[in-house]
Design a protein around this motif. Structure first.
Motif, PDB file in Angstrom:
ATOM      1  N   SER A 309       0.903  -1.196   0.093  1.00 37.70           N
ATOM      2  CA  SER A 309      -0.048   0.042   0.122  1.00 37.70           C
ATOM      3  C   SER A 309       0.990   1.267   0.022  1.00 37.70           C
ATOM      4  N   THR A 310       1.908   1.331   0.698  1.00 38.17           N
ATOM      5  CA  THR A 310       2.955   2.423   0.749  1.00 38.17           C
ATOM      6  C   THR A 310       3.387   2.532  -0.315  1.00 38.17           C
ATOM      7  N   ALA A 350       4.440   3.043   6.956  1.00 41.62           N
ATOM      8  CA  ALA A 350       2.964   2.808   6.337  1.00 41.62           C
ATOM      9  C   ALA A 350       2.269   3.792   7.157  1.00 41.62           C
ATOM     10  N   VAL A 351       2.129   4.019   8.320  1.00 46.81           N
ATOM     11  CA  VAL A 351       1.237   5.126   8.934  1.00 46.81           C
ATOM     12  C   VAL A 351       1.634   6.502   8.496  1.00 46.81           C
ATOM     13  N   GLY A 352       2.773   6.826   8.265  1.00 50.77           N
ATOM     14  CA  GLY A 352       3.123   8.030   7.789  1.00 50.77           C
ATOM     15  C   GLY A 352       2.377   8.276   6.350  1.00 50.77           C
ATOM     16  N   ALA A 353       2.628   7.262   5.330  1.00 53.23           N
ATOM     17  CA  ALA A 353       1.964   7.222   4.083  1.00 53.23           C
ATOM     18  C   ALA A 353       0.449   7.519   4.204  1.00 53.23           C
ATOM     19  N   GLY A 354      -0.231   6.920   5.245  1.00 56.18           N
ATOM     20  CA  GLY A 354      -1.657   7.168   5.477  1.00 56.18           C
ATOM     21  C   GLY A 354      -2.106   8.736   5.815  1.00 56.18           C
ATOM     22  N   VAL A 373       3.535  13.019   0.719  1.00 59.21           N
ATOM     23  CA  VAL A 373       3.756  11.363   1.407  1.00 59.21           C
ATOM     24  C   VAL A 373       5.111  11.354   1.640  1.00 59.21           C
ATOM     25  N   LEU A 374       6.092  11.543   0.970  1.00 60.57           N
ATOM     26  CA  LEU A 374       7.620  11.251   1.430  1.00 60.57           C
ATOM     27  C   LEU A 374       7.736  12.161   2.709  1.00 60.57           C
ATOM     28  N   LEU A 375       7.506  13.466   2.699  1.00 59.75           N
ATOM     29  CA  LEU A 375       7.681  14.070   4.027  1.00 59.75           C
ATOM     30  C   LEU A 375       7.144  13.839   5.200  1.00 59.75           C
ATOM     31  N   TYR A 380       6.893  11.402  10.359  1.00 58.77           N
ATOM     32  CA  TYR A 380       6.328  10.368  11.264  1.00 58.77           C
ATOM     33  C   TYR A 380       7.270   9.576  11.969  1.00 58.77           C
ATOM     34  N   LEU A 381       8.436   8.979  11.032  1.00 58.90           N
ATOM     35  CA  LEU A 381       9.202   8.224  11.488  1.00 58.90           C
ATOM     36  C   LEU A 381      10.283   8.720  12.508  1.00 58.90           C
ATOM     37  N   SER A 382      10.739  10.191  12.197  1.00 58.11           N
ATOM     38  CA  SER A 382      11.261  11.015  13.052  1.00 58.11           C
ATOM     39  C   SER A 382      10.655  11.208  14.366  1.00 58.11           C
TER      40      SER A 382
END
Length: 446
Positions: A309-310, A350-354, A373-375, A380-382
Motif C-alpha cells: 500500500s505504501t 505505512a502510518v506516515g504514508a496514510g 507523502v514522502l515528507l 512520522y518516523l522521526s
C-alpha cells in the motif's frame, strides 16, 4: 616440524608471532565473518518475511474471516514462545540492543544478545508476519546483528567493555543497513540512536561491518531501493508551508504513538500493570482479536507491514482510504504492546504514508501528492524514533529521492522537535530501561 625448535631458540619472538597471528585471526573473524553472517541473516529474514506475507494474503483471500480465529491464538502462542523459550526476544529488539550497550555488565553470557535470541527472533518475527501482525523485520534485524557480533566478545582482542560496545554498535548498524539496503542510514543509526549515551568511537569497524553486510545484501538481492524510485520534487524555498505542515503533523502523530506505547508498556497503574503481567497470554489474545477486527473492517488492508500500500501511494498508482493511517497506527500499537516479537519501522512508514495521503487530499495545492507523502513518512518516523538524521536518510535511500534531501531533512528536524514536546523521553531508550539492572535505570534522559 621446525616450529618447536624456533620457539625454543626464540621464545619471545615466537610468542609474539603466535599472539599476532591469533590477534589477526580474531579481528578478521569479527570484522569479516561477523558481517557476512549479519548480511546473510538479514537477507534470509527479508526473503522469509516476503513469503510469510504472501501466505497471509493467500489465507485472507481464501477465508476473509479466519483472522478472528488464528490471530488471537497466534498472538497468544507467539507471546508464550517468546516468554518460555526465547526471553529477551519480545518487541522490536532495538531497546534490548540499546540496553546492552548502556549496561555496565561485561559478562560473556548476555540475556539480551545471544545466538539463541537471534534464532528465536527470526522464527518469531516470521510467525508474526505469517498471521498478519503489524510488525516489521528491521528492528529485529538490529538485535540479530548485534547478537551475532556479540558472539565475538571475549575472544582475542575483544575483552573489555569498549570492545564489547563497539561490536554491538557495528552489528546493530549492519542490521539496519542490510534490512533496508541503506548503508549510510546504518552508520547514522549507530551514531544517532545506538550510541546516544556514549561517544561514538567505532567509525572504521562499524563502516567495515556495514559495507561487508551490505555487499551480501547487494549480491543476493541486487541493487534495489526498498520502495522503488519516486520522481517527487519540492523546491524548499517555495515549499516552506508544505515542510512545516508535514513536519508538525507527522511529528505530532509520531510523538503521540511513542507516548502511548511508553504509557502502555511502563506507565500503567500498578494494579492494572500486575493484572496484564499475570494474564500476559490473555492480553496478547485480546490484542490479536482487536487487530483482527480492525483488519476485517478495512478489508485486510492494515494487516502486515503495509509495504504494498505504501509503495502504491508513493508511486501515485493507488489511493488509500481515509482511515488507513489511524487504523494502522492503532493496530501497530496493539501489535507492539502484546509481547510478540517484531519491529515498528515498516509499519511506522505505512502510518506516515496514510497520514500523508490524508494531508494531500485535504490540501491539494500544498505540494504534489508524492512529495507530501514522502515528507510525512520521514516526519512520522522521526517523531517516533527521535532520530531525525536517520529518518530522512532512510527515506532518501529507500525511495531514491536525493532531489528531496533538503525538504526531507527540514521536515524530520521539525518533527523531532514537535515530538519532544509530546513525548520528552526517546522511545527506544525509555523502553530499554526495562532491560537494565535497577541501579542503571536512573540515568539522565536527554
Amino acid at each position: 616440524m621446525q616450529f618447536p625448535r624456533l620457539r625454543m631458540r626464540y621464545p619471545v619472538l615466537s610468542s609474539s608471532l603466535i599472539f599476532r597471528i591469533v590477534d589477526i585471526w580474531h579481528r578478521g573473524a569479527a570484522w569479516i565473518l561477523g558481517p557476512l553472517l549479519v548480511g546473510t541473516m538479514a537477507v534470509g529474514l527479508a526473503f522469509g518475511g516476503e513469503q510469510a506475507s504472501k501466505l497471509n494474503n493467500w489465507v485472507l483471500t481464501a477465508a476473509p474471516y479466519s483472522p478472528l480465529i488464528f490471530m488471537p491464538l497466534g498472538f497468544a502462542l507467539l507471546a508464550y514462545l517468546s516468554r518460555r523459550f526465547f526471553p529477551g526476544s519480545q518487541g522490536s529488539g532495538i531497546p534490548q540492543t540499546v540496553a546492552a550497550i548502556n549496561t555496565l555488565d561485561t559478562a560473556k553470557n548476555n540475556k539480551l544478545l545471544s545466538l539463541r535470541i537471534a534464532i528465536g527472533k527470526i522464527l518469531l518475527t516470521l510467525g508474526g508476519l505469517t498471521i498478519g501482525a503489524l510488525i516489521g523485520r528491521e528492528g529485529p534485524t538490529v538485535q540479530i546483528g548485534a547478537s551475532i557480533m556479540h558472539m565475538f566478545y571475549g575472544r582475542g582482542p575483544f575483552q573489555n567493555a569498549e570492545a564489547r560496545r563497539t561490536l554491538i554498535l557495528a552489528g546493530g548498524a549492519a542490521g539496519i543497513a542490510a534490512a533496508f539496503n541503506t548503508p549510510l542510514a546504518g552508520i547514522m543509526f549507530a551514531i544517532e540512536e545506538l550510541s546516544k549515551r556514549h561517544a561514538f568511537s567505532a567509525n572504521s569497524s562499524t563502516l567495515i561491518t556495514v559495507i561487508v553486510s551490505g555487499l551480501i545484501s547487494l549480491s543476493l538481492l541486487g541493487n534495489y531501493t526498498y520502495f522503488g524510485s519516486t520522481g517527487a520534487e519540492l523546491d524548499w524555498r517555495s515549499g516552506v508551508w508544505a515542510i512545516l505542515v508535514c513536519g508538525i503533523i507527522g511529528g505530532g502523530a509520531g510523538g503521540l504513538f511513542s507516548q502511548l506505547l511508553i504509557s502502555v508498556s511502563s506507565r500503567l497503574p500498578p494494579r492494572l500493570a500486575n493484572l496484564l503481567r499475570n494474564r500476559a497470554l490473555l492480553f496478547a489474545a485480546v490484542c490479536g482479536l482487536i487487530v483482527a477486527l480492525i483488519g476485517i473492517y478495512t478489508n485486510g488492508l492494515v494487516f502486515g507491514t503495509g509495504y504494498q500500500s505504501t509503495r502504491l501511494t508513493l508511486e501515485d498508482s493507488g489511493t488509500l482510504p481515509w482511515y488507513f493511517g489511524i487504523a494502522k497506527l492503532i493496530a501497530t500499537l496493539l501489535s507492539s504492546v502484546c509481547g510478540i516479537s517484531g519491529g515498528i519501522f515498516a509499519p511506522s512508514l505505512a502510518v506516515g504514508a496514510g497520514i500523508g495521503d490524508n494531508i494531500a487530499t485535504l490540501f491539494p495545492n500544498l505540494a504534489t501528492h508524492g512529495a507530501i507523502v514522502l515528507l510525512v513518512m520521514a516526519a512520522y518516523l522521526s517523531g517516533v524514533t527521535r532520530a531525525p538524521v536517520t529518518s530522512f536518510i532512510i527515506m532518501m535511500e529507500m525511495t531514491d529521492s536525493h532531489q528531496m534531501l533538503v525538504p526531507l531533512m527540514s521536515a524530520s528536524v521539525i518533527a523531532s522537535a514537535i515530538s519532544k514536546f509530546i513525548c520528552p523521553t526517546p522511545l527506544y531508550h525509555k523502553l530499554a530501561e526495562r532491560f537494565l539492572p535497577l541501579p542503571a535505570r536512573f540515568f539522565k534522559h536527554e
